[in-house]
Design a protein around this motif. Structure first.
Motif, PDB file in Angstrom:
ATOM      1  N   VAL A 122       0.861  -1.181   0.000  1.00 30.56           N
ATOM      2  CA  VAL A 122       0.000   0.000   0.000  1.00 30.56           C
ATOM      3  C   VAL A 122       0.897   1.231   0.000  1.00 30.56           C
ATOM      4  N   PRO A 124       0.320   5.116  -0.452  1.00 29.20           N
ATOM      5  CA  PRO A 124      -0.706   6.145  -0.621  1.00 29.20           C
ATOM      6  C   PRO A 124      -0.290   7.199  -1.632  1.00 29.20           C
ATOM      7  N   ILE A 129      -5.061   7.460   3.617  1.00 28.49           N
ATOM      8  CA  ILE A 129      -5.473   6.099   3.263  1.00 28.49           C
ATOM      9  C   ILE A 129      -6.856   5.899   3.853  1.00 28.49           C
ATOM     10  N   GLU A 133     -10.343   1.345   1.295  1.00 30.88           N
ATOM     11  CA  GLU A 133      -9.120   0.709   0.811  1.00 30.88           C
ATOM     12  C   GLU A 133      -8.560  -0.251   1.858  1.00 30.88           C
ATOM     13  N   ILE A 155       2.421  -1.421   4.529  1.00 31.17           N
ATOM     14  CA  ILE A 155       1.709  -0.143   4.451  1.00 31.17           C
ATOM     15  C   ILE A 155       2.722   0.986   4.619  1.00 31.17           C
ATOM     16  N   LEU A 161      -3.105   7.005   7.639  1.00 27.61           N
ATOM     17  CA  LEU A 161      -4.359   6.281   7.852  1.00 27.61           C
ATOM     18  C   LEU A 161      -5.389   7.205   8.480  1.00 27.61           C
TER      19      LEU A 161
END
Length: 426
Positions: A122, A124, A129, A133, A155, A161
């Protein structure tokens, strides 16, 4: 091909810890204990992460299968320290058939190449984020590894996040699927970067800013850059490996840096301060546009083709009429990516400017340290004589305050104009 940790510059302690964990993960698979999470994380009396074994057998090879491995990790460190490099390398070591991150086996090669079926990455592109997703990612990560080893979720920039996305991730980390490992990258474990509840369930791997000599050695060895150029770029990038490589190889990046370092001598009045702010913003916008235009065009063409653009068969025109919503969603994502690219470009410029005022401060104090920008050392020395240490420190603080304001979602133009006025006034 060198092993997967070769590009992790100046992080010997972290590499040793990750190698032990990869060996322990391989041992878990060998003893057949991978039907449960490799370890659960609890918080000891001092707040440090501790691992609780779940595998009850010793490995025939002499490695305790739960000694160095757990199901969730956070890689922290300043920009350029190699957080994402460490996470990807560790993911490759987990998929390595030898459990060492050899760099030669299919598991290592496909992971480092970004094509391994059991490694979800992941990255971004926008400012955050989102929860949708993250939910989709967690759902996919719960599946059984196709290669028989681990499902690994990496991530990058986990500090982006959203609260809802963090909650979705937290639930997965609290009740992890048997063979899923989560690798998060964040600047620090401060609550502003990662939630306390997520942090308490992860093992933290702190990375440090690599020394300039180590960065220069990597540029010369891996990228074939002349040693003197590599040394200059490593110092100018302040230990940031990616930025050092860009400065060493890209003439346009060097021109942009030179324009930024010319700002202090341009600040001759209020009008000049606003002109300098506009030039800095416009340069960041141009750099961002150049970096995303090709990707945007390719994405739109691919989506239009998938939706039937150019088709002549029955229903092709109707399909394109119904595609407006998907094209609008793509444009929204691309706009968010462009905003992120602009802020990243502007931040690189501010880091260079901060390095200049840092040089002026150290010269004013007579500190026995090498300058960040050797090519503007004379200008920094002149500034040190004119401003003295206190004036140089105020200017350095103004640049850092501008970075903090932009990170807090102040409009970049407003933050940069305020900074330029502060630099002019001193």
């Amino acid at each position: 091909m060198p092993d997967v940790f070769a590009d992790l510059v100046g992080q010997d302690e972290a590499v040793a810890e990750l190698r032990r964990a990869a060996a322990a993960a391989a041992a878990v698979l060998r003893v057949g204990a991978a039907d449960r999470p490799p370890a659960l994380i609890t918080t000891g009396p001092a707040g440090a992460a501790e691992s609780t074994p779940t595998a009850g057998e010793a490995d025939p090879g002499g490695v305790d299968p739960s000694a160095g491995m757990t199901h969730a990790w956070i890689f922290t460190g300043p920009p350029g320290s190699g957080r994402s490099v460490a996470a990807r390398a560790f993911a490759a070591a987990l998929q390595c058939v030898h459990g060492t991150g050899c760099g030669e086996c299919p598991g290592c090669r496909t992971t480092m190449g970004g094509t391994h079926a059991d490694v979800r990455l992941v990255v971004p592109e926008g400012l955050s984020i989102g929860v949708s997703e993250m939910r989709a990612l967690v759902l996919r990560a719960a599946s059984t590894p196709s290669g028989g080893r681990w499902q690994v979720v990496v991530i990058e920039d986990a500090d982006r996040l959203t609260e809802a996305a963090g909650n979705a991730l937290l639930k997965a980390i609290e009740e992890p699927p048997p063979r899923t490992v989560f690798l998060l990258c964040a600047p620090s474990t401060h609550p502003d970067d990662i939630s306390v509840t997520i942090r308490s369930r992860c093992r933290v791997v702190p990375l440090r800013q690599p020394p300039a000599d180590a960065v220069a050695e990597v540029l010369a060895r891996r990228d074939g850059i002349a040693p003197d150029v590599a040394q200059w770029a490593a110092a100018a990038a302040q230990g940031h490996v990616g930025r050092a490589r860009r400065l060493a190889r890209d003439p346009e990046a060097r021109k942009r840096r030179e324009a930024v370092l010319a700002v202090p001598r341009r600040l001759t009045g209020i009008g000049a301060a606003f002109d300098a702010a506009s030039a800095l913003i416009e340069a960041a916008e141009a750099e961002a546009e150049a970096s995303v235009t090709e990707a945007d065009t390719a994405e739109r063409a691919a989506l239009e083709t998938a939706l039937g653009a150019g088709g002549t068969g029955r229903g092709a025109a109707g399909a394109m009429r119904g595609a407006a919503g998907q094209l609008k969603e793509l444009e929204k994502r691309q706009k968010s990516r462009a905003t992120r690219a602009q802020r990243d470009a502007l931040d690189r410029a501010l880091v260079d400017l901060a390095g200049f005022y840092r040089d002026a401060l150290t010269m004013a104090l007579g500190a026995p340290v090498a300058p960040v920008h050797t090519d503007t050392a004379a200008l920094a020395a002149a500034g040190a004589q004119k401003w003295d240490a206190e004036g140089a420190l105020r200017r350095l603080e103004a640049v850092l305050a501008c970075r903090a304001a932009i990170e807090a979602n102040v409009k970049p133009r407003i933050a940069v104009e305020a900074m330029m006025l502060a630099l002019w006034k001193g």
